[in-house]
Design a protein around this motif. Structure first.
Motif, PDB file in Angstrom:
ATOM      1  N   LEU A 186       0.812  -1.223   0.000  1.00  0.00           N
ATOM      2  CA  LEU A 186       0.000   0.000   0.000  1.00  0.00           C
ATOM      3  C   LEU A 186       0.842   1.269   0.000  1.00  0.00           C
ATOM      4  O   LEU A 186       0.588   2.181  -0.783  1.00  0.00           O
ATOM      5  N   GLU A 187       1.820   1.345   0.872  1.00  0.00           N
ATOM      6  CA  GLU A 187       2.601   2.580   0.993  1.00  0.00           C
ATOM      7  C   GLU A 187       3.364   2.893  -0.288  1.00  0.00           C
ATOM      8  O   GLU A 187       3.444   4.044  -0.707  1.00  0.00           O
ATOM      9  N   ARG A 188       3.913   1.882  -0.920  1.00  0.00           N
ATOM     10  CA  ARG A 188       4.633   2.076  -2.187  1.00  0.00           C
ATOM     11  C   ARG A 188       3.679   2.570  -3.274  1.00  0.00           C
ATOM     12  O   ARG A 188       4.006   3.466  -4.047  1.00  0.00           O
ATOM     13  N   SER A 189       2.480   2.014  -3.317  1.00  0.00           N
ATOM     14  CA  SER A 189       1.483   2.431  -4.309  1.00  0.00           C
ATOM     15  C   SER A 189       0.964   3.833  -4.020  1.00  0.00           C
ATOM     16  O   SER A 189       0.754   4.625  -4.944  1.00  0.00           O
ATOM     17  N   ILE A 190       0.753   4.162  -2.747  1.00  0.00           N
ATOM     18  CA  ILE A 190       0.329   5.518  -2.379  1.00  0.00           C
ATOM     19  C   ILE A 190       1.382   6.516  -2.854  1.00  0.00           C
ATOM     20  O   ILE A 190       1.050   7.556  -3.436  1.00  0.00           O
ATOM     21  N   LYS A 191       2.641   6.220  -2.632  1.00  0.00           N
ATOM     22  CA  LYS A 191       3.721   7.117  -3.052  1.00  0.00           C
ATOM     23  C   LYS A 191       3.714   7.291  -4.576  1.00  0.00           C
ATOM     24  O   LYS A 191       3.852   8.408  -5.084  1.00  0.00           O
ATOM     25  N   PHE A 192       3.539   6.208  -5.333  1.00  0.00           N
ATOM     26  CA  PHE A 192       3.513   6.280  -6.788  1.00  0.00           C
ATOM     27  C   PHE A 192       2.384   7.192  -7.269  1.00  0.00           C
ATOM     28  O   PHE A 192       2.604   8.113  -8.051  1.00  0.00           O
ATOM     29  N   TYR A 193       1.150   6.948  -6.803  1.00  0.00           N
ATOM     30  CA  TYR A 193       0.006   7.731  -7.270  1.00  0.00           C
ATOM     31  C   TYR A 193       0.032   9.163  -6.734  1.00  0.00           C
ATOM     32  O   TYR A 193      -0.478  10.073  -7.389  1.00  0.00           O
ATOM     33  N   SER A 194       0.647   9.382  -5.591  1.00  0.00           N
ATOM     34  CA  SER A 194       0.830  10.751  -5.090  1.00  0.00           C
ATOM     35  C   SER A 194       1.804  11.505  -5.984  1.00  0.00           C
ATOM     36  O   SER A 194       1.572  12.666  -6.332  1.00  0.00           O
ATOM     37  N   THR A 195       2.870  10.857  -6.363  1.00  0.00           N
ATOM     38  CA  THR A 195       3.900  11.482  -7.194  1.00  0.00           C
ATOM     39  C   THR A 195       3.431  11.727  -8.615  1.00  0.00           C
ATOM     40  O   THR A 195       3.575  12.836  -9.140  1.00  0.00           O
ATOM     41  N   TYR A 196       2.874  10.727  -9.250  1.00  0.00           N
ATOM     42  CA  TYR A 196       2.596  10.803 -10.685  1.00  0.00           C
ATOM     43  C   TYR A 196       1.168  11.205 -11.046  1.00  0.00           C
ATOM     44  O   TYR A 196       0.924  11.618 -12.170  1.00  0.00           O
ATOM     45  N   ALA A 197       0.218  11.074 -10.125  1.00  0.00           N
ATOM     46  CA  ALA A 197      -1.172  11.438 -10.422  1.00  0.00           C
ATOM     47  C   ALA A 197      -1.706  12.497  -9.464  1.00  0.00           C
ATOM     48  O   ALA A 197      -2.882  12.823  -9.501  1.00  0.00           O
ATOM     49  N   LEU A 252      -7.232   1.145  -3.437  1.00  0.00           N
ATOM     50  CA  LEU A 252      -6.105   0.223  -3.393  1.00  0.00           C
ATOM     51  C   LEU A 252      -6.401  -0.827  -2.335  1.00  0.00           C
ATOM     52  O   LEU A 252      -6.726  -0.491  -1.194  1.00  0.00           O
ATOM     53  N   ILE A 253      -6.298  -2.088  -2.714  1.00  0.00           N
ATOM     54  CA  ILE A 253      -6.611  -3.200  -1.816  1.00  0.00           C
ATOM     55  C   ILE A 253      -5.362  -4.059  -1.654  1.00  0.00           C
ATOM     56  O   ILE A 253      -4.853  -4.607  -2.636  1.00  0.00           O
ATOM     57  N   GLN A 254      -4.877  -4.138  -0.424  1.00  0.00           N
ATOM     58  CA  GLN A 254      -3.675  -4.923  -0.139  1.00  0.00           C
ATOM     59  C   GLN A 254      -3.945  -6.398  -0.394  1.00  0.00           C
ATOM     60  O   GLN A 254      -4.923  -6.956   0.128  1.00  0.00           O
TER      61      GLN A 254
END
Length: 138
Positions: free
Chosen positions: A16-27, A58-60
């Protein structure tokens, strides 16, 4: 207020945290809801860019079999070509750039594909005029 129309897309993610960082950065999306599902014990996060009532859920999960890969993708409109270029350079450095920026003319515009941490594809675009097209369809 009752939700009507398309409200979300749900993606399985392995971290989850890695995906949150990706979508925060790029979207430019931010967490608007976070919980552990009472029934399943699974961590769930909702992300929004606050431009419309729509979230990515996002679902872990233990394993992910990405189905949003070219050509299936999430699309995010950017304010300029320069913004796409800056994000794509960052994505190239981080190893997540799938397809560098390309100008495909109207109605596709200037676009690029990035890969999220679980293999789902995110398209960055400028000039697609989807909002304008939808407004003028009625």
């Amino acid at each position: 207020m009752t939700d009507i129309g398309l409200t979300h897309i749900a993606l399985p993610v392995s971290n989850l945290e890695r995906s949150i960082k990706f979508y925060s950065t790029y979207a430019k999306m931010r967490v608007v809801h976070r919980r552990i599902d009472a029934e399943t014990g699974v961590a769930v996060v909702w992300l929004s860019d606050h431009t419309r009532p729509f979230v990515i859920v996002l679902i872990q999960t233990d394993s992910v079999h990405p189905i949003l890969s070219p050509l299936a993708h999430l699309g995010v409109g950017c304010p300029s070509r320069e913004d796409i270029d800056i994000l794509c350079e960052k994505a190239r450095i981080e190893g997540v750039l799938l397809e560098p920026p390309k100008d495909s003319g109207y109605p596709i515009g200037y676009w690029a594909f990035l890969q999220d941490p679980d293999g789902h594809t995110l398209e960055l675009s400028y000039g697609q005029e989807i909002g304008h097209t939808v407004e003028n369809a009625y």
